[in-house]
Design an enzyme around this catalytic site. Structure first.
Site: not given
Ligand code: F6R
Ligand code: MG
Ligand code: MG
Length: 364
Positions: A11, A228, A231
């Site tokens: 990613d 974290y 994932k």
């Molecule tokens: C899970 C994922 C999303 C982010 C969520 C919060 O793999 O990519 O659910 O965890 O959108 O993202 P941030 O912390 O970047 O605002």
């Molecule tokens: Mg992803």
């Molecule tokens: Mg991601």
């Protein structure tokens, strides 16, 4: 001819949240790999995306864990991440955890599944790519493909599959691996692989001749980074037909949208929805988790294909079921078993809250 299939994904930036890789980054990756192909490091490639993950599917003759091949993947991700940064894309460079390349992308953020094979006259295989979940998501379907006769008719009626498969199961916490044989040890296999966060099927081999049948990526980003960082959406390569499960036996387990950890903030169980590539854009509560599958054949290290396998209308019912399960799970809000267990949460936000409340816990 010996060929290596390498699927390396990361990613490196998404549009309006974590759900899609913009075309601009796909183009950069294609140009980058085309240059490397001309230099002769790789023989062929296919670039795609599933959710917010950029997927590099490459063929070459350099074997697994090859430094040059990993380096071109790393450099390709770097180039895309830089463009993502320049245009202000969200989460630019998210999975690139190190600054400099050190010989192998494993442990640096990207996910990797690779297999070196002796090409059969026709060599069909499937690349699975999941988003908003983690490597354990493959445990159930891979078990069913290679050990469940109610799924794979060939285990019963095709003599070349009848002697079964060997499962290599990794303990991702201890960093150890155990080999277990199906069918005799299926209860032991299941005793381990039902624990999705810890025991992950890493490889499957055909017992009659030790040939590799399937490989899964097993990196767990949260353990690598110690905190974290999203994932580690897994990928897998599975060989099909003529002594391996048929294409339809490989896809059949995904007609059940089984519950996997991931989804919103990597902290919720939800149904794994099988989709065509164009529908691999998880937007409902950042999900539900998606799985796409591309079918190829490889010949003289050249890729032919792909066919977008879950775009078949026969998977419409699984998608509908996934939608219903998503509704049901969502209504639990922050309650388990929609929200993941506490130990898994420790890689996310819970320790902060526990720290804050520490002094307020009194003997009961
Ligand atoms: C899970 C994922 C999303 C982010 C969520 C919060 O793999 O990519 O659910 O965890 O959108 O993202 P941030 O912390 O970047 O605002
Ligand atoms: Mg992803
Ligand atoms: Mg991601």
């Amino acid at each position: 001819m010996r060929t290596t299939i390498s699927v390396i994904k990361a990613d490196v930036g998404s549009l309006a949240g974590h759900h899609i890789v913009p075309d601009q980054l796909l183009d950069i990756a294609r140009r980058s790999l085309e240059e490397e192909r001309k230099k002769g490091i790789i023989e062929d490639f296919y670039v795609t995306s599933v959710g917010d993950d950029l997927q590099l599917i490459m063929t070459h003759r350099r074997g697994e864990d090859n430094k040059e091949v990993h380096e071109i993947a790393w450099n390709t991700f770097k180039r895309a991440a830089e463009a993502a940064k320049d245009t202000g894309l969200y989460g630019a460079g998210q999975d690139l955890l190190k600054d400099t390349f050190s010989g192998n992308v494993k442990g640096m953020g990207p996910g990797v599944a690779e297999m070196e094979i002796e090409e059969r006259p026709s060599e069909p295989f499937v690349v699975f790519m999941a988003d908003k979940t983690s490597p354990g998501a493959f445990n159930l379907p891979i078990f069913r493909i290679f050990a469940d006769p109610f799924n794979t008719a060939g285990l019963v009626i095709d003599p070349s599959l009848h002697s079964g498969f060997t499962f290599e199961v990794m303990d991702v916490i201890e960093g150890t691996v155990v080999e277990l044989n199906a069918p005799e040890e299926i209860y032991d296999i299941l005793a381990l692989i039902g624990t999705l966060g810890r025991y992950i099927i890493r490889k499957v081999r055909r017992r009659s001749d030790g040939q590799i049948a399937a490989v899964m990526s097993t990196t767990r980003l949260n353990l690598i980074a110690g905190r974290y960082v999203g994932k580690d959406d897994p990928v897998a390569i599975v060989r099909a037909q003529h002594g391996f499960p048929a294409l339809g036996e490989i896809l059949e387990p995904f007609s059940l949208p089984h519950l996997v950890p991931g989804w919103m903030r990597g902290s919720h169980y939800g149904p794994l929805m099988p989709v065509g590539i164009k529908d691999a854009r998880p937007t409902r509560f950042d999900g539900p988790p998606r799985i796409a599958a591309l079918g190829f054949v490889v010949h003289n290290s050249r890729l032919v294909g792909p066919s977008d396998l879950f775009s078949d209308v026969a998977f419409d019912e699984a998608r509908r079921m996934a939608g219903m399960i998503a509704d049901y799970m969502r209504r639990h809000g922050p309650f388990m078993p929609h929200r993941i267990e506490q130990e898994e949460m420790e890689y996310t936000t819970l320790p902060g809250i526990m720290e804050k409340l520490k002094g307020r816990f009194k003997p009961a």
